[in-house]
Design an enzyme around this catalytic site. Structure first.
Site, PDB file in Angstrom:
ATOM      1  N   LEU A 120      -2.553 -16.089  -8.542  1.00 34.67           N
ATOM      2  CA  LEU A 120      -2.339 -16.794  -9.807  1.00 34.67           C
ATOM      3  C   LEU A 120      -1.211 -17.808  -9.617  1.00 34.67           C
ATOM      4  O   LEU A 120      -0.224 -17.536  -8.926  1.00 34.67           O
ATOM      5  CB  LEU A 120      -1.991 -15.795 -10.911  1.00 34.67           C
ATOM      6  CG  LEU A 120      -3.119 -14.804 -11.244  1.00 34.67           C
ATOM      7  CD1 LEU A 120      -2.600 -13.677 -12.129  1.00 34.67           C
ATOM      8  CD2 LEU A 120      -4.293 -15.525 -11.913  1.00 34.67           C
ATOM      9  N   GLY A 126     -12.001  -0.912  -9.351  1.00 37.44           N
ATOM     10  CA  GLY A 126     -11.181  -0.692 -10.550  1.00 37.44           C
ATOM     11  C   GLY A 126     -10.627   0.710 -10.701  1.00 37.44           C
ATOM     12  O   GLY A 126     -10.331   1.133 -11.821  1.00 37.44           O
ATOM     13  N   ASP A 185       1.884 -11.420  -2.678  1.00 37.43           N
ATOM     14  CA  ASP A 185       2.454 -10.123  -2.311  1.00 37.43           C
ATOM     15  C   ASP A 185       3.975 -10.200  -2.104  1.00 37.43           C
ATOM     16  O   ASP A 185       4.524  -9.617  -1.163  1.00 37.43           O
ATOM     17  CB  ASP A 185       1.756  -9.548  -1.067  1.00 37.43           C
ATOM     18  CG  ASP A 185       0.272  -9.298  -1.317  1.00 37.43           C
ATOM     19  OD1 ASP A 185      -0.086  -8.986  -2.469  1.00 37.43           O
ATOM     20  OD2 ASP A 185      -0.531  -9.426  -0.382  1.00 37.43           O
ATOM     21  N   HIS A 212      -0.094  -3.283  -4.078  1.00 34.25           N
ATOM     22  CA  HIS A 212      -0.548  -3.712  -2.759  1.00 34.25           C
ATOM     23  C   HIS A 212      -0.550  -2.492  -1.840  1.00 34.25           C
ATOM     24  O   HIS A 212       0.412  -1.723  -1.827  1.00 34.25           O
ATOM     25  CB  HIS A 212       0.388  -4.799  -2.216  1.00 34.25           C
ATOM     26  CG  HIS A 212      -0.067  -5.342  -0.892  1.00 34.25           C
ATOM     27  ND1 HIS A 212      -1.188  -6.126  -0.764  1.00 34.25           N
ATOM     28  CD2 HIS A 212       0.436  -5.188   0.357  1.00 34.25           C
ATOM     29  CE1 HIS A 212      -1.364  -6.436   0.506  1.00 34.25           C
ATOM     30  NE2 HIS A 212      -0.389  -5.885   1.208  1.00 34.25           N
ATOM     31  N   MET A 217      -8.208  -9.819  -6.690  1.00 34.51           N
ATOM     32  CA  MET A 217      -8.123 -10.431  -5.374  1.00 34.51           C
ATOM     33  C   MET A 217      -7.945 -11.943  -5.425  1.00 34.51           C
ATOM     34  O   MET A 217      -8.467 -12.657  -4.573  1.00 34.51           O
ATOM     35  CB  MET A 217      -9.358 -10.070  -4.547  1.00 34.51           C
ATOM     36  CG  MET A 217      -9.628  -8.581  -4.454  1.00 34.51           C
ATOM     37  SD  MET A 217      -8.195  -7.648  -3.876  1.00 34.51           S
ATOM     38  CE  MET A 217      -8.311  -7.996  -2.129  1.00 34.51           C
ATOM     39  N   THR A 274      -4.643   7.581  -2.757  1.00 34.05           N
ATOM     40  CA  THR A 274      -4.207   8.764  -3.522  1.00 34.05           C
ATOM     41  C   THR A 274      -2.763   8.589  -4.009  1.00 34.05           C
ATOM     42  O   THR A 274      -2.354   9.224  -4.971  1.00 34.05           O
ATOM     43  CB  THR A 274      -4.278  10.067  -2.691  1.00 34.05           C
ATOM     44  OG1 THR A 274      -3.344   9.981  -1.608  1.00 34.05           O
ATOM     45  CG2 THR A 274      -5.678  10.310  -2.141  1.00 34.05           C
TER      46      THR A 274
HETATM   47  C1  GRF Z   1      -6.378  -1.068  -3.822  1.00 31.33           C
HETATM   48  O1  GRF Z   1      -6.162  -0.560  -2.537  1.00 31.33           O
HETATM   49  C2  GRF Z   1      -5.298  -2.064  -4.185  1.00 31.33           C
HETATM   50  O2  GRF Z   1      -4.044  -1.692  -3.705  1.00 31.33           O
HETATM   51  C3  GRF Z   1      -5.776  -3.298  -3.477  1.00 31.33           C
HETATM   52  O3  GRF Z   1      -7.176  -3.291  -3.660  1.00 31.33           O
HETATM   53  C4  GRF Z   1      -7.617  -1.951  -3.849  1.00 31.33           C
HETATM   54  C5  GRF Z   1      -8.303  -1.918  -5.166  1.00 31.33           C
HETATM   55  O4  GRF Z   1      -8.847  -0.660  -5.455  1.00 31.33           O
HETATM   56  N1  GRF Z   1      -5.093  -4.474  -3.943  1.00 31.33           N
HETATM   57  P1  GRF Z   1      -9.341  -0.341  -6.921  1.00 31.33           P
HETATM   58  O5  GRF Z   1     -10.228  -1.513  -7.338  1.00 31.33           O
HETATM   59  O6  GRF Z   1      -8.155  -0.190  -7.803  1.00 31.33           O
HETATM   60  O7  GRF Z   1     -10.127   0.916  -6.788  1.00 31.33           O
END
Ligand code: GRF
Length: 203
Positions: A95, A14, A147, A111, A92, A174
């Site tokens: 929907l 998150g 996606d 993504h 993940m 980042t």
């Molecule tokens: C991120 O790399 C996002 O792009 C991908 O899953 C990862 C989730 O990271 N879909 P976080 O839970 O936001 O730290």
């Protein structure tokens, strides 16, 4: 302008959802966080979101007979929050069209690849294995296909010869946080105009 009401969806750590919340608190997103949704009962995200003072809706797919039942449960719980925007941030799960329809062009996803390349799981590993020299992230509106959907923002990072899935993922992350903050901020300022599959950012 009325502040947009935002619900964040996550399945794991998150960090993107937390970045959005920080930006809302700091005022760089002119919105209001009104709820959080998680589909993994032991995800760290639940603990994080529990301190945010908003409803945290936890629903695991395996707790429901069917995908429509699972989605109806979530839909019924977010509806009273009157969200303007749903932000999938490491959520993940796909929907369905039925879930998406009432929120058309009001659901975003991030993504960790430069779409339309490397859709699906392990996007960063796919990029390393393909030998690309540039990778990055994409914030896009959600459509029923995985996606896919109109692209709002993309940011790039270099891929180094010795990169692994993990080192590349860390570099991309980042860029993810500021990219997602900017996309949501533009939405909240009514600056996003969608024509067909294209998003135009108004001045
Ligand atoms: C991120 O790399 C996002 O792009 C991908 O899953 C990862 C989730 O990271 N879909 P976080 O839970 O936001 O730290």
């Amino acid at each position: 302008m009325r502040k947009k009401r935002i619900v964040v969806f996550a399945s794991g750590r998150g960090s993107n959802a937390a970045a959005l919340r920080r930006a809302i608190l700091e005022g760089s997103i002119k919105g209001e966080l009104v709820g959080a949704v998680c589909d993994v009962a032991d995800a760290p995200f639940i603990k994080t979101a529990s301190s945010w003072g908003v409803p945290v809706i936890v629903a695991e797919r395996k707790g429901f007979v069917s995908q429509p039942d699972f989605e109806a449960y979530i839909a019924a719980r977010i509806e009273p929050l009157r969200p303007d925007l749903l932000c999938l941030a490491g959520f993940m799960r796909l929907l369905s069209g039925d879930f998406i329809k009432p929120y058309a062009h009001r659901i975003m996803n991030i993504h960790p690849a430069l779409l339309p390349a490397f859709k699906g799981l392990h996007a960063q590993r796919q990029a390393v294995e393909a030998g690309v020299k540039v990778a990055g992230c994409t914030v896009h509106f959600v459509v029923p296909d995985m996606d896919a959907g109109p692209i709002i923002i993309q940011e790039t990072v270099p891929v180094r010869d010795d990169d692994t899935e993990d080192t590349l993922a860390a570099r991309i992350l980042t860029k993810e946080h500021p990219a997602y903050v900017r996309a949501v901020s533009l939405f909240c300022d009514d600056k996003l105009e969608i024509t067909g599959n294209k998003v135009h950012i108004r001045d």
